[in-house]
Design a protein around this motif. Structure first.
Motif, mmCIF file in Angstrom:
data_model
loop_
_atom_site.group_PDB
_atom_site.id
_atom_site.type_symbol
_atom_site.label_atom_id
_atom_site.label_comp_id
_atom_site.label_asym_id
_atom_site.label_seq_id
_atom_site.Cartn_x
_atom_site.Cartn_y
_atom_site.Cartn_z
ATOM 1 N N GLY A 19 10.776 -2.836 4.573
ATOM 2 C CA GLY A 19 11.913 -3.025 3.674
ATOM 3 C C GLY A 19 11.983 -4.418 3.096
ATOM 4 N N GLY A 20 11.755 -5.426 3.924
ATOM 5 C CA GLY A 20 11.812 -6.805 3.446
ATOM 6 C C GLY A 20 10.712 -7.141 2.470
ATOM 7 N N ALA A 21 9.495 -6.676 2.748
ATOM 8 C CA ALA A 21 8.373 -6.963 1.851
ATOM 9 C C ALA A 21 8.517 -6.240 0.518
ATOM 10 N N LEU A 22 9.222 -5.107 0.517
ATOM 11 C CA LEU A 22 9.412 -4.359 -0.720
ATOM 12 C C LEU A 22 10.470 -4.968 -1.628
ATOM 13 N N MET A 23 11.363 -5.777 -1.069
ATOM 14 C CA MET A 23 12.487 -6.287 -1.855
ATOM 15 C C MET A 23 12.053 -7.030 -3.122
ATOM 16 N N PRO A 24 11.145 -8.022 -3.037
ATOM 17 C CA PRO A 24 10.754 -8.711 -4.277
ATOM 18 C C PRO A 24 10.132 -7.772 -5.302
ATOM 19 N N ALA A 25 9.293 -6.832 -4.841
ATOM 20 C CA ALA A 25 8.663 -5.894 -5.764
ATOM 21 C C ALA A 25 9.683 -4.935 -6.358
ATOM 22 N N LEU A 26 10.627 -4.470 -5.539
ATOM 23 C CA LEU A 26 11.649 -3.542 -6.026
ATOM 24 C C LEU A 26 12.539 -4.208 -7.063
ATOM 25 N N VAL A 27 12.900 -5.469 -6.814
ATOM 26 C CA VAL A 27 13.737 -6.200 -7.769
ATOM 27 C C VAL A 27 12.984 -6.417 -9.081
ATOM 28 N N ARG A 28 11.723 -6.810 -8.981
ATOM 29 C CA ARG A 28 10.929 -7.026 -10.198
ATOM 30 C C ARG A 28 10.718 -5.709 -10.953
ATOM 31 N N ASP A 29 10.592 -4.606 -10.221
ATOM 32 C CA ASP A 29 10.352 -3.309 -10.837
ATOM 33 C C ASP A 29 11.595 -2.768 -11.534
ATOM 34 N N ARG A 30 12.757 -2.887 -10.880
ATOM 35 C CA ARG A 30 13.979 -2.274 -11.400
ATOM 36 C C ARG A 30 14.843 -3.226 -12.219
ATOM 37 N N PHE A 31 14.665 -4.533 -12.023
ATOM 38 C CA PHE A 31 15.490 -5.508 -12.750
ATOM 39 C C PHE A 31 14.595 -6.578 -13.366
ATOM 40 N N TRP A 50 0.834 -1.205 0.000
ATOM 41 C CA TRP A 50 0.000 0.000 0.000
ATOM 42 C C TRP A 50 0.871 1.258 0.000
ATOM 43 N N ALA A 51 1.900 1.280 0.854
ATOM 44 C CA ALA A 51 2.771 2.457 0.937
ATOM 45 C C ALA A 51 3.526 2.677 -0.364
ATOM 46 N N ALA A 52 3.993 1.599 -0.982
ATOM 47 C CA ALA A 52 4.722 1.727 -2.241
ATOM 48 C C ALA A 52 3.822 2.232 -3.355
ATOM 49 N N GLY A 53 2.570 1.804 -3.344
ATOM 50 C CA GLY A 53 1.632 2.302 -4.337
ATOM 51 C C GLY A 53 1.345 3.784 -4.164
ATOM 52 N N ARG A 54 1.481 4.275 -2.937
ATOM 53 C CA ARG A 54 1.184 5.683 -2.652
ATOM 54 C C ARG A 54 2.401 6.575 -2.890
ATOM 55 N N TRP A 55 3.588 6.140 -2.436
ATOM 56 C CA TRP A 55 4.775 6.994 -2.488
ATOM 57 C C TRP A 55 5.855 6.481 -3.441
ATOM 58 N N GLY A 56 5.687 5.298 -3.965
ATOM 59 C CA GLY A 56 6.706 4.718 -4.825
ATOM 60 C C GLY A 56 7.570 3.733 -4.064
ATOM 61 N N THR A 57 7.998 2.701 -4.742
ATOM 62 C CA THR A 57 8.774 1.642 -4.084
ATOM 63 C C THR A 57 10.077 2.178 -3.508
ATOM 64 N N GLY A 58 10.809 2.972 -4.302
ATOM 65 C CA GLY A 58 12.096 3.479 -3.847
ATOM 66 C C GLY A 58 11.969 4.420 -2.670
ATOM 67 N N ARG A 59 11.022 5.359 -2.731
ATOM 68 C CA ARG A 59 10.844 6.312 -1.633
ATOM 69 C C ARG A 59 10.396 5.612 -0.357
ATOM 70 N N THR A 60 9.548 4.618 -0.502
ATOM 71 C CA THR A 60 9.106 3.872 0.679
ATOM 72 C C THR A 60 10.268 3.108 1.296
ATOM 73 N N MET A 61 11.141 2.556 0.461
ATOM 74 C CA MET A 61 12.328 1.892 0.985
ATOM 75 C C MET A 61 13.211 2.877 1.740
ATOM 76 N N ALA A 62 13.366 4.086 1.206
ATOM 77 C CA ALA A 62 14.168 5.096 1.897
ATOM 78 C C ALA A 62 13.552 5.464 3.246
ATOM 79 N N LEU A 63 12.232 5.581 3.309
ATOM 80 C CA LEU A 63 11.559 5.865 4.575
ATOM 81 C C LEU A 63 11.776 4.737 5.581
#
Length: 391
Positions: free
Chosen positions: A113-125, A66-79
């Protein structure tokens, strides 16, 4: 050229973030006796310090999408990294209340951070999901290795202060935050987690997703229980804290090897690797329970190989159980939510059984039936992945 530099920068950010998601948990067990003595905690209460982040990793995993959909995967990871840095720095500074309260915040940061990892990897790589997943899994395990092996020497260097030793793990987290923010900041528009609009698939109603989730939870429990109490098993037998911490570091080090190798060996059918890895872990838990001093380094190393392989294999099947890539965040959210809540019972249960029986033999043997149940769920999860790959 610019595209390659951007990809490299994102890879650095992902790996630095991953390596900082475990030291804050793994740094407590090697010095748990010092913490207990200073604050007057029981074994059960001390086990909660390891269990709380794991509970949060489950409770707050669904919020990451939900947070990544609102602020973006990268920004949510930074938060998440910002919260991790601050909470790590302040948690040992005062009394028991702040220690437990900040540990909850640490758990929230690790969960997101952990839950975002699979989505971040799929999104950026998108074309390198497998290799990058292997790399960040290795980074996660390496972080646990660094935290478990480095905390006691760090405490000695700082004059025996466990508070300073725990607080200093905020420095590498701050470095990861800086790199992540530098990568995220130039982005014009945040890239969120893709969610299939109108899709009616739900992992909560999918039997296959439940098999994968229960496998995830079982193998995580078999990791976090010895992570919390392996060093204490040997300090109770007369080992020094530094020597027992070294054994815990060996346990983490061998996980790096198996986490890298297992997915490659299980490319077509993960079931044989799942069976071997779980039987290896179960056998070592029995040996640590009934014959801990016969070959402690070998038992710790083989246990690490078993749980490390299971961790990477679990992440592999979690990423493949969803019917489409867009549904993956839902599957991982459920797997982390249920799986880590189950896993959080491990450290507390072992501590409780230790208080009840006065030793570690019974607690370690009690993990065996859990391992056998996990074996059944793991084979079922592997069957799901194999069936879908054949299609």
């Amino acid at each position: 050229m610019r595209g390659r530099l951007t990809t490299a920068a994102w890879l650095a950010a992902v790996l630095l973030a991953a390596v900082n998601l475990r030291p804050v948990i793994a740094s407590v067990p090697p010095i748990v006796d010092a913490v207990r003595g200073s604050l007057g905690l029981s074994a059960s209460a001390a086990g909660v310090l390891t269990a709380v982040p794991v509970v949060c990793m489950g409770l707050f995993a669904p919020a990451a999408a939900w947070a990544a959909g609102r602020w973006g995967t990268g920004r949510t990871m930074a938060l998440a990294l910002a919260l991790l840095t601050v909470a790590t720095a302040v948690r040992p500074l005062a009394g028991t209340g702040l220690l437990y309260g900040a540990t909850v915040l640490v758990g929230v940061a690790i969960a997101v951070g952990g839950a975002l990892m699979p989505a971040l990897v799929r999104d950026r790589f998108p074309d390198r999901v497998g290799p990058v997943t292997g790399l960040y899994t290795t980074a996660l395990i390496s972080g646990a290795l660094i935290g478990s092996g480095g905390t006691e020497p760090l405490r000695d260097f700082l004059g025996g202060s466990w508070r300073s030793a725990l607080a200093l793990w905020a420095l590498p987290a701050g470095l990861a935050l800086a790199v992540c923010w530098l990568v995220v900041r130039p982005a014009v528009a945040p890239r969120g987690v893709a969610v299939a609009v109108g899709s009616d698939w739900s992992p909560w109603r999918d039997r296959d997703a439940w098999m994968v989730t229960l496998y995830m939870g079982g193998q995580s429990l078999l990791y976090y229980a010895p992570l919390a109490w392996l060093a204490a098993r040997y300090t109770e037998l007369g080992w020094s804290a530094a020597r027992a911490g070294g054994l815990l570091a060996l346990f983490s080090a061998t996980q790096v090897v198996s986490a890298l190798v297992a997915p490659a060996l299980a490319r077509r059918d993960p079931r044989p690797a799942i069976v071997v890895a779980l039987l290896l872990a179960i056998g070592c838990l029995v040996l640590i329970g009934v014959s801990p001093l016969s070959a402690p380094a070998l038992w710790a190393a083989l246990l690490g190989l078993g749980v490390g392989a299971n961790f990477s294999l679990a992440l592999t099947v979690v990423g493949q159980v969803a019917p489409t890539p867009a549904d993956t965040p839902r599957a991982s959210g459920m797997a982390f939510f249920v799986g880590y809540l189950l896993a959080s019972l491990g450290p507390v249960a072992v501590g409780f059984l230790h208080d009840l029986t006065g030793g570690f033999r019974v607690p370690y043997l009690a993990l065996v039936p859990i391992g056998l149940l996990t074996l059944g769920f793991g084979v079922a999860a592997g069957t799901v992945v194999t069936r879908r790959s054949i299609r």
